[in-house]
Design a protein around this motif. Structure first.
Motif, PDB file in Angstrom:
ATOM      1  N   GLY A  49      25.808  44.338  25.253  1.00 26.02           N
ATOM      2  CA  GLY A  49      27.264  44.260  25.277  1.00 26.02           C
ATOM      3  C   GLY A  49      27.899  44.861  26.503  1.00 26.02           C
ATOM      4  N   ALA A  55      22.687  41.742  26.617  1.00 29.30           N
ATOM      5  CA  ALA A  55      22.409  41.821  25.184  1.00 29.30           C
ATOM      6  C   ALA A  55      22.950  43.089  24.546  1.00 29.30           C
ATOM      7  N   GLU A  82      27.149  32.400  23.241  1.00 25.90           N
ATOM      8  CA  GLU A  82      26.104  33.418  23.201  1.00 25.90           C
ATOM      9  C   GLU A  82      24.743  32.800  22.925  1.00 25.90           C
ATOM     10  N   LYS A  83      23.709  33.534  23.306  1.00 21.55           N
ATOM     11  CA  LYS A  83      22.347  33.097  23.037  1.00 21.55           C
ATOM     12  C   LYS A  83      22.024  33.310  21.564  1.00 21.55           C
ATOM     13  N   ARG A  84      21.480  32.255  20.940  1.00 21.63           N
ATOM     14  CA  ARG A  84      21.093  32.347  19.536  1.00 21.63           C
ATOM     15  C   ARG A  84      19.815  31.552  19.312  1.00 21.63           C
ATOM     16  N   VAL A  97      33.700  32.504  22.706  1.00 17.47           N
ATOM     17  CA  VAL A  97      32.435  33.208  22.926  1.00 17.47           C
ATOM     18  C   VAL A  97      31.289  32.205  22.928  1.00 17.47           C
ATOM     19  N   ALA A 132      23.587  37.433  28.100  1.00 16.77           N
ATOM     20  CA  ALA A 132      23.376  37.041  26.708  1.00 16.77           C
ATOM     21  C   ALA A 132      24.666  36.591  26.032  1.00 16.77           C
ATOM     22  N   ARG A 133      25.801  36.784  26.696  1.00 22.07           N
ATOM     23  CA  ARG A 133      27.079  36.451  26.076  1.00 22.07           C
ATOM     24  C   ARG A 133      28.100  36.153  27.185  1.00 22.07           C
ATOM     25  N   GLU A 167      32.256  35.284  27.649  1.00 21.68           N
ATOM     26  CA  GLU A 167      33.560  35.289  26.989  1.00 21.68           C
ATOM     27  C   GLU A 167      34.605  34.684  27.920  1.00 21.68           C
ATOM     28  N   TRP A 175      22.014  28.535  24.106  1.00 22.82           N
ATOM     29  CA  TRP A 175      23.383  28.998  24.248  1.00 22.82           C
ATOM     30  C   TRP A 175      24.260  28.161  23.320  1.00 22.82           C
ATOM     31  N   ALA A 182      29.951  30.632  19.350  1.00 25.99           N
ATOM     32  CA  ALA A 182      29.907  31.575  18.231  1.00 25.99           C
ATOM     33  C   ALA A 182      30.741  31.097  17.055  1.00 25.99           C
TER      34      ALA A 182
END
Length: 361
Positions: free
Chosen positions: A140, A138, A67-69, A65, A53-54, A56, A77, A80
């Motif tokens: 972290g 998701a 990330e999925k949004r 970063v 989900a992220r 870095e 994707w 950020a």
């Protein structure tokens, strides 16, 4: 052999031995001594990446970063620090796939003093050449982490790509086979093409600027200024730039609409013959948003699209991409998107050259 020559040969031999110890296969206890060449570095990674989900990337202490949004109703994707603007998913997929395919070739140095030679030094240092790549779920929690160093230069044709890598908190470095590309520059992740509408499709353009309106229409495969009717001689090349304003239009940077500045420079409505309408609103860059001199600053622009008939599906797709974003464009685009009459004027004729002395009339 002369003593002097023997000393030279001995010195060269020692240098080769030391270099091979630092940069060649390490002589270390444990698994690094008994690894199987060609073994996957992360053998069970592929199924676990389904939970990613992220992503870095840390380079010289700076964090990027991805990330999925949910953007405009779709889960994508995105970057950020650009409000989730979508990244090139083929590029992201290629990087994650390369991680699953990375294969160990040889153990290399375990001496931290030699890490910089391979580009696997501490990624937090201001002068570091390494990249720390981390993929998280998701919650972290890290799925995989890897310090990515230099690409190994190989001169042979059709040979697989190789990179030096190291696991975080592990002094053992490795030469690994795989086409792993990690970019820390956010702009390299973005598809910077806003739209690409061929100039031959543009039927009319209406520009509103400085309390005046310029109207253009296509005639004989050329864009002509139709209103005001009385106007100075215009430059055909500058008119063509207006027709091509939406052709392969790219941005320098992008921000969510909340970052847009105040009063517009002007607005233009581009219409095609098949029912597509694109509205462009151009703004100046705020003085506090750029370190460049005013003459060199980008302009900001917002776009919207609408369509009827056959053009409606295209307009809907385009509007889904444009809605909510403010783009930074090169300052020169202002004169093609929202030109003034002065911007379009033909240059004055060159002054007549004085006749050379003694020349016949």
């Amino acid at each position: 052999m002369k003593p002097r020559n023997a000393l030279i040969v001995l010195a060269v031999g020692l240098l080769v031995l030391i270099g091979g110890w630092f940069l060649g296969p390490a002589r270390l206890p444990g698994t690094s001594r008994h690894f199987s060449a060609g073994k996957l570095m992360f053998p069970d990674l592929a199924p676990r990446l389904q939970q990613a989900a992220r992503v870095e990337v840390v380079h010289q202490g700076k964090l990027l970063v991805i990330e999925k949004r949910s953007v405009n109703g779709a889960v994508r994707w995105g970057l950020a620090d650009r409000g989730g603007y979508p990244v090139q998913e083929t590029k992201l997929r290629g990087m994650l796939t390369a991680l699953t395919e990375l294969r160990l070739v040889d153990p290399r140095t375990a001496n931290p003093q030699q890490f910089a030679t391979l580009g696997v030094e501490d990624h937090g240092r201001p002068t570091s050449n390494s990249d720390l790549l981390r993929v998280l779920n998701a919650a972290g929690n890290p799925i995989v982490a890897l310090i990515v160093g230099h690409r190994r230069v190989r001169t042979g044709a059709n040979v697989p790509a190789e990179r030096y890598v190291r696991l975080p908190n592990d002094n053992q470095s490795w030469l690994a086979e795989g086409n792993l590309e990690v970019d820390a520059d956010p702009l390299l992740w973005l598809d910077r093409v806003i739209m690409n509408i061929d100039h031959s499709r543009i039927a009319t353009v209406a520009v509103t600027r400085d309390n005046a309106t310029l109207e253009f229409s296509q005639a004989d495969a050329k864009l002509r200024l139709t209103a005001p009717a009385n106007h100075p001689k215009l430059d055909d090349y500058k008119l063509e730039d207006v027709a091509r304003a939406l052709e392969l239009l790219t941005f320098d940077d992008v921000h969510p609409d909340a970052a847009a500045p105040g009063t517009p420079i002007g607005t233009a409505v581009f219409s095609t013959g098949d029912g597509l309408t694109v509205t462009a609103t151009v703004y100046p860059t705020p003085p506090d948003a750029s370190a460049k001199p005013a003459a060199d600053r980008d302009v900001l622009a917002r776009f919207s699209a609408a369509g009827t008939g056959k053009a409606k599906p295209e307009a809907d797709r385009l509007q889904g991409r444009l809605a909510g974003w403010t783009y930074e464009l090169g300052a020169w685009k202002q004169k093609s998107l929202v030109p003034s009459l002065d911007d379009l004027q033909a240059p004055p004729p060159a002054p007549a050259q004085p006749a050379a002395a003694g020349a016949r009339p």
